[in-house]
Write a protein that holds these residues in place. Structure first.
Motif, PDB file in Angstrom:
ATOM      1  N   PHE A   1      82.107  33.674  -1.108  1.00 19.25           N
ATOM      2  CA  PHE A   1      82.555  32.677  -2.076  1.00 19.25           C
ATOM      3  C   PHE A   1      82.609  33.295  -3.466  1.00 19.25           C
ATOM      4  O   PHE A   1      83.596  33.138  -4.201  1.00 19.25           O
ATOM      5  CB  PHE A   1      81.607  31.478  -2.058  1.00 19.25           C
ATOM      6  N   ASP A   2      81.570  34.011  -3.839  1.00 21.88           N
ATOM      7  CA  ASP A   2      81.519  34.655  -5.153  1.00 21.88           C
ATOM      8  C   ASP A   2      82.605  35.715  -5.304  1.00 21.88           C
ATOM      9  O   ASP A   2      83.108  35.954  -6.401  1.00 21.88           O
ATOM     10  CB  ASP A   2      80.147  35.299  -5.378  1.00 21.88           C
ATOM     11  N   GLU A   3      82.964  36.351  -4.196  1.00 26.54           N
ATOM     12  CA  GLU A   3      83.971  37.408  -4.231  1.00 26.54           C
ATOM     13  C   GLU A   3      85.400  36.861  -4.161  1.00 26.54           C
ATOM     14  O   GLU A   3      86.360  37.623  -4.228  1.00 26.54           O
ATOM     15  CB  GLU A   3      83.741  38.374  -3.061  1.00 26.54           C
ATOM     16  N   GLY A   4      85.553  35.550  -4.013  1.00 24.14           N
ATOM     17  CA  GLY A   4      86.879  34.963  -3.939  1.00 24.14           C
ATOM     18  C   GLY A   4      87.487  34.989  -2.561  1.00 24.14           C
ATOM     19  O   GLY A   4      88.678  34.702  -2.395  1.00 24.14           O
ATOM     20  N   LEU A   5      86.687  35.326  -1.543  1.00 19.99           N
ATOM     21  CA  LEU A   5      87.191  35.332  -0.174  1.00 19.99           C
ATOM     22  C   LEU A   5      87.192  33.928   0.426  1.00 19.99           C
ATOM     23  O   LEU A   5      87.830  33.686   1.452  1.00 19.99           O
ATOM     24  CB  LEU A   5      86.344  36.263   0.692  1.00 19.99           C
ATOM     25  N   LEU A   6      86.464  33.019  -0.198  1.00 20.96           N
ATOM     26  CA  LEU A   6      86.467  31.606   0.164  1.00 20.96           C
ATOM     27  C   LEU A   6      86.773  30.790  -1.090  1.00 20.96           C
ATOM     28  O   LEU A   6      86.432  31.206  -2.203  1.00 20.96           O
ATOM     29  CB  LEU A   6      85.104  31.191   0.737  1.00 20.96           C
ATOM     30  N   ASP A   7      87.411  29.637  -0.905  1.00 15.85           N
ATOM     31  CA  ASP A   7      87.850  28.837  -2.052  1.00 15.85           C
ATOM     32  C   ASP A   7      87.092  27.530  -2.228  1.00 15.85           C
ATOM     33  O   ASP A   7      86.959  27.030  -3.348  1.00 15.85           O
ATOM     34  CB  ASP A   7      89.342  28.498  -1.916  1.00 15.85           C
ATOM     35  N   VAL A   8      86.638  26.945  -1.137  1.00 23.11           N
ATOM     36  CA  VAL A   8      86.081  25.599  -1.196  1.00 23.11           C
ATOM     37  C   VAL A   8      84.954  25.461  -0.187  1.00 23.11           C
ATOM     38  O   VAL A   8      84.991  26.066   0.892  1.00 23.11           O
ATOM     39  CB  VAL A   8      87.198  24.543  -0.930  1.00 23.11           C
ATOM     40  N   ASP A   9      83.925  24.700  -0.550  1.00 24.16           N
ATOM     41  CA  ASP A   9      82.846  24.401   0.391  1.00 24.16           C
ATOM     42  C   ASP A   9      82.196  23.082   0.007  1.00 24.16           C
ATOM     43  O   ASP A   9      82.537  22.476  -1.010  1.00 24.16           O
ATOM     44  CB  ASP A   9      81.817  25.537   0.460  1.00 24.16           C
ATOM     45  N   PHE A  10      81.279  22.621   0.844  1.00 25.00           N
ATOM     46  CA  PHE A  10      80.509  21.418   0.538  1.00 25.00           C
ATOM     47  C   PHE A  10      79.266  21.822  -0.242  1.00 25.00           C
ATOM     48  O   PHE A  10      78.629  22.830   0.063  1.00 25.00           O
ATOM     49  CB  PHE A  10      80.086  20.699   1.822  1.00 25.00           C
ATOM     50  N   MET A  11      78.907  21.013  -1.224  1.00 26.93           N
ATOM     51  CA  MET A  11      77.759  21.345  -2.057  1.00 26.93           C
ATOM     52  C   MET A  11      77.151  20.057  -2.604  1.00 26.93           C
ATOM     53  O   MET A  11      77.798  19.021  -2.674  1.00 26.93           O
ATOM     54  CB  MET A  11      78.193  22.259  -3.206  1.00 26.93           C
ATOM     55  N   SER A  12      75.882  20.157  -2.978  1.00 28.21           N
ATOM     56  CA  SER A  12      75.200  19.059  -3.662  1.00 28.21           C
ATOM     57  C   SER A  12      74.423  19.650  -4.824  1.00 28.21           C
ATOM     58  O   SER A  12      73.749  20.678  -4.669  1.00 28.21           O
ATOM     59  CB  SER A  12      74.248  18.325  -2.714  1.00 28.21           C
ATOM     60  N   SER A  13      74.501  19.024  -5.977  1.00 26.83           N
ATOM     61  CA  SER A  13      73.743  19.512  -7.132  1.00 26.83           C
ATOM     62  C   SER A  13      72.249  19.398  -6.883  1.00 26.83           C
ATOM     63  O   SER A  13      71.457  20.096  -7.516  1.00 26.83           O
ATOM     64  CB  SER A  13      74.138  18.729  -8.394  1.00 26.83           C
ATOM     65  N   ALA A  14      71.850  18.542  -5.921  1.00 30.63           N
ATOM     66  CA  ALA A  14      70.427  18.379  -5.601  1.00 30.63           C
ATOM     67  C   ALA A  14      69.834  19.637  -4.991  1.00 30.63           C
ATOM     68  O   ALA A  14      68.609  19.783  -4.924  1.00 30.63           O
ATOM     69  CB  ALA A  14      70.236  17.198  -4.652  1.00 30.63           C
ATOM     70  N   TRP A  15      70.677  20.554  -4.542  1.00 32.33           N
ATOM     71  CA  TRP A  15      70.184  21.787  -3.928  1.00 32.33           C
ATOM     72  C   TRP A  15      69.903  22.885  -4.958  1.00 32.33           C
ATOM     73  O   TRP A  15      69.364  23.927  -4.606  1.00 32.33           O
ATOM     74  CB  TRP A  15      71.200  22.312  -2.910  1.00 32.33           C
ATOM     75  N   PHE A  16      70.294  22.642  -6.215  1.00 31.02           N
ATOM     76  CA  PHE A  16      70.179  23.672  -7.237  1.00 31.02           C
ATOM     77  C   PHE A  16      69.180  23.292  -8.322  1.00 31.02           C
ATOM     78  O   PHE A  16      69.032  22.107  -8.655  1.00 31.02           O
ATOM     79  CB  PHE A  16      71.540  23.928  -7.886  1.00 31.02           C
ATOM     80  N   LYS A  17      68.536  24.282  -8.896  1.00 30.75           N
ATOM     81  CA  LYS A  17      67.609  24.051  -9.997  1.00 30.75           C
ATOM     82  C   LYS A  17      68.356  23.393 -11.156  1.00 30.75           C
ATOM     83  O   LYS A  17      69.418  23.857 -11.569  1.00 30.75           O
ATOM     84  CB  LYS A  17      66.983  25.369 -10.445  1.00 30.75           C
ATOM     85  N   ASP A  18      67.817  22.302 -11.653  1.00 30.54           N
ATOM     86  CA  ASP A  18      68.412  21.524 -12.745  1.00 30.54           C
ATOM     87  C   ASP A  18      69.802  20.995 -12.394  1.00 30.54           C
ATOM     88  O   ASP A  18      70.579  20.630 -13.292  1.00 30.54           O
ATOM     89  CB  ASP A  18      68.491  22.361 -14.032  1.00 30.54           C
TER      90      ASP A  18
END
Length: 254
Positions: A92-109
């Motif tokens: 994802f960081d390298e641009g090989l993927l464009d979209v995914d599922f995420m929740s802000s609850a999984w990240f610090k702050d």
């Protein structure tokens, strides 16, 4: 499914033709033409039942069905890839993927990172501190795991993993086995997933306390910000029509 993809291909061809006609007399070409294909990681971990892809083409998992419905409705084609969680993060960081599922609850702050943008909310998801029943009294609050060894999935994000010692396993199924084998006293899992593997391996468990609870959305690399209006319209329409709920009901969730 074949008809859906055939209709989608026709729609894409029509849109591209319109785009070419509208662009004929424009002196300055846009910096990046609107993409017609988005890359999404289908694999994740097949043990994240019923969310991840676990090999059944008729029931490919909640994430796979939801994202296909959204992208179809928004008018974008998509390509599925098969990276394990830890590799998917890098891809994802390298641009090989464009979209995914995420929740802000999984990240610090609640910070999903500056290189990314988020769609509107699709559904909510709760993860628990899971332990053996006899140990549940020791995990009545999320902070109970601080300073302890905790079973986690390699490549997954946890908002407070700087406060406990991660013991990374490759899947949710292995976390329940590790709990049974006393490799650690607690793990972090979504409730339906935890109960599925508890039943599968005949390991009694307790959902001792909520670890994170938050809204799940699509995360895109920031260069795709211009897609958000159409994606959000698609999400709103599918929710209003009950399609998102129908997908969850198909997997006996909610």
């Amino acid at each position: 499914m074949k008809n859906r993809h055939r209709q989608l291909q026709t729609l894409i061809a029509t849109v591209m033709a319109m785009f070419i006609l509208l662009s004929v007399n424009i002196d300055a070409a846009p910096e990046r033409p609107m993409p017609v294909t988005l890359k999404y990681n289908l694999a994740g971990t097949g043990s994240w039942v019923p969310y991840g892809f676990f090999g059944d083409v008729d029931k490919p998992g909640i994430f796979a069905e939801v994202i296909a419905a959204i992208l179809d409705r928004a008018g974008y084609s998509f390509e599925f890839y098969y990276y394990p969680p830890k590799r998917a993060d890098k891809a994802f960081d390298e641009g090989l993927l464009d979209v995914d599922f995420m929740s802000s609850a999984w990240f610090k702050d609640g910070d999903i990172g500056d290189p990314y943008v988020a769609s509107s909310t699709i559904f909510n998801l709760t993860e628990y501190i899971v332990t053996l029943p006899e140990n549940a009294h020791g995990y009545v609050t999320p902070s109970s795991i601080h300073g302890q060894r905790v079973g986690t999935v390699a490549g997954y994000d946890y908002h407070d993993d700087d406060k406990f010692i991660r013991v990374d396993f490759f899947s949710e199924a292995r976390l329940i086995k590790g709990l049974q084998m006393l490799r650690f006293r607690s793990v972090i899992l979504e409730g339906v997933t935890a109960k599925h593997w508890s039943s599968h391996y005949d390991v009694p468990i307790a959902l001792a306390s909520v670890h994170s609870e938050g809204e799940v959305f699509l995360r895109l690399r920031k260069e795709f910000s211009d897609l958000l209006p159409s994606l959000n319209e698609a999400i709103t329409a599918l929710k209003n029509e009950g399609e998102i709920d129908r997908i969850f009901q198909k997997y006996a969730v909610k």
